[in-house]
Design an enzyme around this catalytic site. Sequence first.
Site, mmCIF file in Angstrom:
data_model
loop_
_atom_site.group_PDB
_atom_site.id
_atom_site.type_symbol
_atom_site.label_atom_id
_atom_site.label_comp_id
_atom_site.label_asym_id
_atom_site.label_seq_id
_atom_site.Cartn_x
_atom_site.Cartn_y
_atom_site.Cartn_z
ATOM 1 N N CYS A 195 0.807 -1.230 0.000
ATOM 2 C CA CYS A 195 0.000 0.000 0.000
ATOM 3 C C CYS A 195 0.837 1.275 0.000
ATOM 4 O O CYS A 195 0.821 2.035 -0.964
ATOM 5 C CB CYS A 195 -0.945 0.008 1.207
ATOM 6 S SG CYS A 195 -2.284 -1.190 1.114
ATOM 7 N N LEU A 196 1.541 1.520 1.094
ATOM 8 C CA LEU A 196 2.139 2.844 1.292
ATOM 9 C C LEU A 196 3.164 3.241 0.232
ATOM 10 O O LEU A 196 3.173 4.399 -0.193
ATOM 11 C CB LEU A 196 2.779 2.928 2.682
ATOM 12 C CG LEU A 196 1.811 2.872 3.861
ATOM 13 C CD1 LEU A 196 2.530 3.229 5.152
ATOM 14 C CD2 LEU A 196 0.618 3.800 3.669
#
Length: 416
Positions: free
Chosen positions: A259-260
């Site tokens: 994600c990040l």
Amino acid sequence: MQIVVAGQGYVGLPLAVRAAEVGHRVVGYDVDPHRVRQLAAGDSYVEDVASYRLRTVLGGRAYSATTDAAALAGYDLAVITVPTPLRDGVPDLTYIEACARTLGEHLRPGATVVLESTTYPGTTEDVLLPILEETSGLKGGVDFHVGFSPERIAPGNKRWSFEGTPKLVSGIDAMSLEVIKEFYDGIFHTTVPVSGPRVAELAKLIENTFRLINISMINELATLTDRLGVNIWEAIEAAGTKPFGFTRFTPGPGVGGHCLPVDPLFLSWKIREDLGVPFRFVELADDVNRHMPDFVVQRVVDALDRRGIPVGTARILLLGLTCKINATDLRNSPSARVAELLTGLGADVRGAEPNIPDGAELTVRRVDATPEEVAAADAVVLLMDHALSDLPMIQQNAAWVLDCRNRMSGANVEVL
């Protein structure tokens, strides 16, 4: 209902098993034959799905796994949970596109397709929908339903369960939203409808962009506060005593996972592509975090120099190689870059990772964090403080430790 969950990874498998548990007939579709063989044998490779749950739904014939697209025929609702990687900074939607074509070939009037894969605003209506219409010959919003519902999987999170995390839902029209909400109402404790797919797509990116930017701010501070003579960890704890207006983030060797390091760049790319301007916060945050492994390595090199040990002759042990604490996922982990940089300087780099099964390939020579291995290292770098890590033993036996998680103290420990 007859449900298809396309993609049986960390997002798709929990959804498929949960849908089977609440009474649907679920086909887990994946193009990876190795995955499908594991699933058919009742062997879960996703930490949030215990193998006994998988075996239960398999035994009750509520769930099956397949690579055969013909098994998708007759579905009432299909959910797309395939990867959406970045390739040289550009979103790669080829997995979504291929899956849409496969589902479109089996799409029938009254059926529903939901996209869960993280992507930029407009993907559901501008990419997914046209492919479904072209492949099926049907009209979205008239003959079939379409929507977007972003995944909010947090592997290893003990506070928020899969079904206990509120679920955003959207549709291209009112009927699509109604059908999609009804499906997810039976799986999640709370569903939150929004006005359309673009809002839901952007909401997901906002969630992860918020985290990336705040982690980056704290990481950049961590590179500066030592020279200011301030303990950043104590300052963060002090700031956290304010009961409002503050969210706690802590430093680390960088950000990793699915994600990040990826999702905020979808938004940055979309803004540049459509508006011709930069999303400066995201670009700066990405730059800070990509260089955190460099800072970690420099701290190690400086500490070795102070002890008269050239990094090129040093033996260095990295502890915790996954992308986040207590995870079993190595994707985009900053540990890989730390290992690459130290190896490039000539160091003998070894890694201990208790959360990855024996036999799995790591980016460094794999060892166990035994007292002997810890004591033999000129430097130990704690990257992830897993619950399985024996921190007191490490602190007792290590000659010197760089603790990137503020979990140890003592004369032989420096904190990031």
